[in-house]
Design an enzyme around this catalytic site. Structure first.
Site, PDB file in Angstrom:
ATOM      1  N   GLY A 193       0.820  -1.220   0.000  1.00  0.00           N
ATOM      2  CA  GLY A 193       0.000   0.000   0.000  1.00  0.00           C
ATOM      3  C   GLY A 193       0.848   1.262   0.000  1.00  0.00           C
ATOM      4  N   ARG A 208       0.815  -6.046  -4.688  1.00  0.00           N
ATOM      5  CA  ARG A 208       1.071  -6.889  -3.517  1.00  0.00           C
ATOM      6  C   ARG A 208       1.509  -8.305  -3.898  1.00  0.00           C
ATOM      7  NH1 ARG A 208      -0.286  -4.536   1.085  1.00  0.00           N
ATOM      8  NH2 ARG A 208      -1.889  -2.908   1.120  1.00  0.00           N
ATOM      9  N   ASP A 224       6.048  -7.631   5.047  1.00  0.00           N
ATOM     10  CA  ASP A 224       6.037  -8.737   4.090  1.00  0.00           C
ATOM     11  C   ASP A 224       6.972  -8.452   2.910  1.00  0.00           C
ATOM     12  OD1 ASP A 224       4.240 -10.357   5.482  1.00  0.00           O
ATOM     13  OD2 ASP A 224       2.508  -9.309   4.656  1.00  0.00           O
ATOM     14  N   LYS A 273       8.630   0.981   4.797  1.00  0.00           N
ATOM     15  CA  LYS A 273       7.453   1.780   4.458  1.00  0.00           C
ATOM     16  C   LYS A 273       6.211   1.139   5.033  1.00  0.00           C
ATOM     17  CE  LYS A 273       4.736   0.117   2.213  1.00  0.00           C
ATOM     18  NZ  LYS A 273       3.649  -0.589   1.537  1.00  0.00           N
ATOM     19  N   THR A 274       5.360   1.831   5.678  1.00  0.00           N
ATOM     20  CA  THR A 274       3.967   1.442   5.925  1.00  0.00           C
ATOM     21  C   THR A 274       3.330   2.444   6.880  1.00  0.00           C
ATOM     22  OG1 THR A 274       2.376  -0.190   6.733  1.00  0.00           O
ATOM     23  CG2 THR A 274       4.530  -0.286   7.758  1.00  0.00           C
ATOM     24  N   ASP A 298       1.057   1.722   8.727  1.00  0.00           N
ATOM     25  CA  ASP A 298       0.565   0.971   9.891  1.00  0.00           C
ATOM     26  C   ASP A 298       1.458   1.131  11.117  1.00  0.00           C
ATOM     27  OD1 ASP A 298      -1.187   0.136   7.981  1.00  0.00           O
ATOM     28  OD2 ASP A 298      -0.409  -1.901   7.833  1.00  0.00           O
ATOM     29  N   TYR A 344      -7.917   5.197   3.254  1.00  0.00           N
ATOM     30  CA  TYR A 344      -7.190   5.532   2.026  1.00  0.00           C
ATOM     31  C   TYR A 344      -6.855   7.020   1.959  1.00  0.00           C
ATOM     32  CZ  TYR A 344      -8.365   0.777   1.067  1.00  0.00           C
ATOM     33  OH  TYR A 344      -8.442  -0.591   1.181  1.00  0.00           O
ATOM     34  N   ARG A 393      -3.116   7.752   3.095  1.00  0.00           N
ATOM     35  CA  ARG A 393      -1.911   7.079   2.603  1.00  0.00           C
ATOM     36  C   ARG A 393      -1.139   7.890   1.560  1.00  0.00           C
ATOM     37  NH1 ARG A 393      -3.382   0.877   1.294  1.00  0.00           N
ATOM     38  NH2 ARG A 393      -4.092   1.784  -0.653  1.00  0.00           N
TER      39      ARG A 393
HETATM   40  P1  FBP Z   1       1.119  -2.092   3.745  1.00  0.00           P
HETATM   41  O1  FBP Z   1       1.348  -3.086   4.823  1.00  0.00           O
HETATM   42  O2  FBP Z   1       1.405  -2.616   2.403  1.00  0.00           O
HETATM   43  O3  FBP Z   1       1.863  -0.818   3.995  1.00  0.00           O
HETATM   44  O4  FBP Z   1      -0.427  -1.763   3.753  1.00  0.00           O
HETATM   45  C1  FBP Z   1      -0.999  -0.726   4.428  1.00  0.00           C
HETATM   46  C2  FBP Z   1      -2.497  -0.730   4.360  1.00  0.00           C
HETATM   47  O5  FBP Z   1      -2.901   0.603   4.163  1.00  0.00           O
HETATM   48  C3  FBP Z   1      -3.174  -1.336   5.590  1.00  0.00           C
HETATM   49  O6  FBP Z   1      -3.310  -0.398   6.628  1.00  0.00           O
HETATM   50  C4  FBP Z   1      -4.503  -1.773   5.043  1.00  0.00           C
HETATM   51  O7  FBP Z   1      -5.099  -2.797   5.820  1.00  0.00           O
HETATM   52  C5  FBP Z   1      -4.139  -2.272   3.683  1.00  0.00           C
HETATM   53  O8  FBP Z   1      -3.011  -1.498   3.282  1.00  0.00           O
HETATM   54  C6  FBP Z   1      -5.235  -2.114   2.674  1.00  0.00           C
HETATM   55  O9  FBP Z   1      -4.851  -2.796   1.538  1.00  0.00           O
HETATM   56  P2  FBP Z   1      -5.372  -2.502   0.090  1.00  0.00           P
HETATM   57  O10 FBP Z   1      -4.639  -1.288  -0.402  1.00  0.00           O
HETATM   58  O11 FBP Z   1      -4.955  -3.713  -0.668  1.00  0.00           O
HETATM   59  O12 FBP Z   1      -6.842  -2.281   0.169  1.00  0.00           O
END
Ligand code: FBP
Length: 562
Positions: free
Chosen positions: A96, A157, A188, A212-213, A215, A431, A434
Site C-alpha cells: 500500500g 502486492r 512482508d 514503508k507502511t 501501519d 485511504y 496514505r
Molecule cells: P502495507 O502493509 O502494504 O503498507 O499496507 C498498508 C495498508 O494501508 C493497511 O493499513 C490496510 O489494511 C491495507 O493497506 C489495505 O490494503 P489494500 O490497499 O490492498 O486495500
C-alpha cells in the site's frame, strides 16, 4: 499579474499552488551525506555494538549465504564512499502507498549521482517479475519531489515465492545488468527482499529494503523508531478526527464510530488518540490481553455512552482499530480455522461460486465457530471467507467493524438503558491518509532513507534494510540485517518465514499515557483539534507522539539541523 490571470495560470498548471510550493522545497540531507560538491554517498561497516543472534535452524537453512555464523551485524556509516561508476540499480514500491515514497526515490537517485543509472520498476513486484523497468531521469524525479502517492511507479502486492518466480527475477537482473534492487515496502515486502537477496547472492546483485507502511508495525526497538508514512497518515486522520470531535458538542447529537486503518496493530489508533483525546478508544492488543469477547467490547462502549449521557453528553467518538476483529479471541479462533481451510482446499474453492464455498467452508468448521460465522452480517462473512491477500493477510480494511459495533451497541442500549438517546454515524479513515503530501518529518526522513539505501547498494551490501534513528539528535543512519528480523509464523496451514509485525506494547510509555488519561477524556469534553499538518511554524517539526514517548525523547520535535 491581475487576479483573473492568476486564476487562469492556476487552472492551466498541472500542479496546485500547494504542490508547486512543496516541489520547490529543498531536500535536507543529513550532514554525513553533505559533501563539498553536493550530496555524497557513504560507506557502511559493522557496528561494534549491535548484532542479532540467529538460532532458528529453519531461518539459518533458508539463508546460507546471508547468515554464515550465529550472529549478523548492524551496519553504521563510516564515511564518504569513494566514487562508484556504471552501476545499474532498480527501485520498486511494494504494498500500500505511504507518504514519502517519492522522496525515497529522489534520495536514491541523488546518492547514485550522474555516473550510475537508476531504473524504476513499474507496478511493484509484478513489474519486477515481468521485467517492466526503465531508466528514471532527473525531470521525472523533480516532478514528484515532496509529493504524496506512489504514482511515479505504481505498486502491487504480489508475493515472490515460487522457484520459478525467483528464477524470473534472476533473468530480469541478467537482462538488465542490474547491480542492485531496492524494495520500498512493509514487513512482508522486506521479507521478500531478504529472500531475493539470498537468491541473488551469487549474481553480485545487492538487495536492500526500505521500511514503508502507514501501519507503524515495522519498528525495531533501539534501531528503527518508525516506518515512513505513519506520521503523515496519523496527522491526516488526527485533523479529520479533530474536526469531528469539534462537531460533537456543537451539534450535540451523534456518536461517531470511527475505524482507523492500520491493519493488525493499533499504532495508528493509539497515535491519533494521543493527538486528539477522544472519549472512547479501543486498542486491539489490550482487548486480546483481557480476553474480551465481542459482547464485552460492546458493553464497554455502551457503558461509556451511558456515563456521558448521565452528564448530558449524548454525543462522542469511539475510535476503532482496523484489525480489531482479528484480536477478539472467538474471532481469532475462527480466522485461524478459516485460514487453514482456505489454504488446504484452494483448488476446490477456486472452482466454486461464493455460496457453494460458504457452505463448503462452514461444513468444515467446528460447530461453535460455524454458528459464530452464521451469526455475522453477510458483508462481514464474505470478507472473512474470501481469499487472503498474497501474503496470507485477512483484508481487514474491507470489514465494516464500525457498522457492526453500532448495531450491537444500539441493541445493548435498547435492552439495558432505553432512556439513553443514541444516534450514530460510521466512518472509516483509511485511504485518505496514505497518499497525502508527506509531512515535514516524512519528507525529511524519506529523502535520507533514500540516501541510505542508495549508499548501501553502491557499497555492495545486500540483505539489509535502510534505517535512521535518534530523531531528537543528529539522526543516525543504519543498515539492519533483514535475516536478524525473520521468524517463523503460522499462516494458513503452514509455517512461513516472515518479519514479525510489531504490535502495540501494553507496557510502553505511549500506551500507559492513554491508560492514565482516558477516563478523563470520557467523562469530560477534553478533546483536542490538532488541525492540518504544517510545513512552517511551531508544529511543522512535530514527531509522532507515540514515537517521541516510546523512544524516551525529551522533545516532540525532530532535529533536522536547521
Ligand atoms: P502495507 O502493509 O502494504 O503498507 O499496507 C498498508 C495498508 O494501508 C493497511 O493499513 C490496510 O489494511 C491495507 O493497506 C489495505 O490494503 P489494500 O490497499 O490492498 O486495500
Amino acid at each position: 499579474m491581475n487576479t483573473s490571470s492568476l486564476i487562469q495560470n492556476q487552472a492551466l498548471n498541472s500542479a496546485s499552488l500547494f504542490e508547486q510550493t512543496l516541489q520547490n522545497r529543498a531536500f535536507q540531507p543529513l550532514p554525513i551525506f553533505q559533501g563539498d560538491h553536493g550530496v555524497q554517498a557513504c560507506r557502511f561497516s559493522e557496528s561494534p555494538n549491535h548484532r542479532f543472534s540467529v538460532s532458528d535452524h529453519k531461518v539459518k537453512a533458508a539463508f546460507p549465504n546471508l547468515l554464515s555464523g550465529d550472529t549478523v551485524p548492524v551496519l553504521t556509516v563510516k564515511g564518504p564512499l569513494s566514487s562508484v561508476q556504471g552501476k545499474r540499480i532498480a527501485v520498486l514500491f511494494s504494498g500500500g502507498p505511504a507518504a514519502g515514497g517519492h522522496n525515497v526515490v529522489a534520495g536514491i537517485a541523488h546518492a547514485l549521482g550522474d555516473q550510475n543509472t537508476l531504473l524504476g520498476v513499474k507496478s511493484g513486484p509484478k513489474g519486477l517479475l515481468n521485467g517492466d523497468l526503465a531508466p528514471l531521469c532527473a525531470d521525472d524525479i523533480a516532478s514528484v519531489a515532496n509529493m504524496g502517492g506512489f504514482d511515479l511507479l505504481g505498486s502491487d502486492r504480489t508475493k515472490i515465492k515460487s522457484e520459478q518466480q525467483f528464477e524470473q527475477v534472476k533473468s530480469v537482473v541478467r537482462d538488465h545488468q542490474l547491480d542492485g534492487i531496492i524494495i520500498i515496502g512493509g514487513d512482508d515486502s522486506n521479507t521478500n527482499a531478504a529472500l531475493i537477496a539470498e537468491f541473488l547472492y551469487d549474481e553480485q546483485c545487492s538487495v536492500i529494503g526500505v521500511p514503508k507502511t502507514i501501519d507503524g508495525d515495522l519498528q525495531i526497538p533501539d534501531l528503527l523508531p518508525i516506518s515512513f508514512g505513519f506520521d503523515t497518515a496519523t496527522r491526516i486522520y488526527s485533523e479529520l478526527l479533530g474536526n469531528i470531535l469539534q462537531d460533537t458538542p456543537s451539534s450535540q447529537k451523534y456518536w461517531h464510530f470511527v475505524k482507523l486503518m492500520g491493519r493488525s496493530a493499533s499504532h495508528v489508533t493509539l497515535e491519533v488518540a494521543l493527538q486528539t483525546c477522544p472519549p472512547l478508544v479501543l486498542i486491539s492488543e489490550e482487548i486480546a490481553e483481557k480476553q474480551w469477547r465481542l459482547s464485552d467490547v460492546v458493553a464497554h462502549i455502551a457503558n461509556g455512552i451511558i456515563l456521558r449521557s448521565q452528564q448530558k453528553m449524548n454525543y462522542g467518538v469511539v475510535l476503532i482499530p482496523e484489525g480489531l476483529i482479528e484480536f477478539i479471541p472467538e474471532f481469532q479462533a475462527l480466522i485461524a480455522n478459516l485460514n487453514v481451510i482456505l489454504d488446504t482446499h484452494q483448488d476446490t474453492l477456486s472452482q466454486q461460486e461464493y455460496e457453494d464455498n460458504y457452505r463448503f467452508i462452514t461444513a468444515q468448521l467446528p460447530s461453535d465457530l460455524g454458528d459464530l460465522l452464521d451469526s455475522l452480517p453477510a458483508n462481514i462473512q464474505r470478507q472473512l471467507v474470501l481469499e487472503r491477500d498474497s501474503h496470507g493477510n485477512v483484508q481487514v480494511s474491507q470489514i465494516p467493524t464500525e457498522a457492526l459495533l453500532i448495531d450491537m451497541t444500539q441493541d445493548y442500549l435498547k435492552a439495558n438503558a432505553p432512556e439513553v438517546p443514541f444516534a450514530s454515524n460510521a466512518h472509516f479513515f483509511g485511504y485518505e491518509g496514505r497518499c497525502g503530501a508527506p509531512s515535514s518529518f516524512d519528507a525529511y526522513y524519506t529523502y535520507n532513507l533514500g540516501l541510505v539505501a542508495g549508499s548501501l547498494v553502491l557499497d555492495q551490501k545486500t540483505g539489509y534494510m535502510a534505517a535512521i534513528r535518534h530523531f531528537d539528535q543528529v539522526p543516525e543512519p543504519l543498515a539492519i540485517p533483514l535475516t536478524g528480523l525473520i521468524t517463523q509464523e503460522q499462516r494458513g496451514a503452514a509455517t512461513h518465514l516472515v518479519i514479525e509485525k510489531a504490535l502495540v506494547n501494553l507496557d510502553s510509555p505511549a500506551f500507559q499515557h492513554l491508560v492514565k488519561h482516558r477516563d478523563h477524556w470520557c467523562s469530560q469534553n477534553a478533546f483536542k483539534s490538532p488541525g492540518p499538518r504544517q510545513y512552517w511554524g511551531p508544529t511543522a517539526k512535530q514527531l509522532p507522539l507515540t514515537v517521541a514517548l516510546n523512544q524516551g525523547y525529551e522533545t516532540y520535535l525532530f532535529n533536522d539541523g536547521s
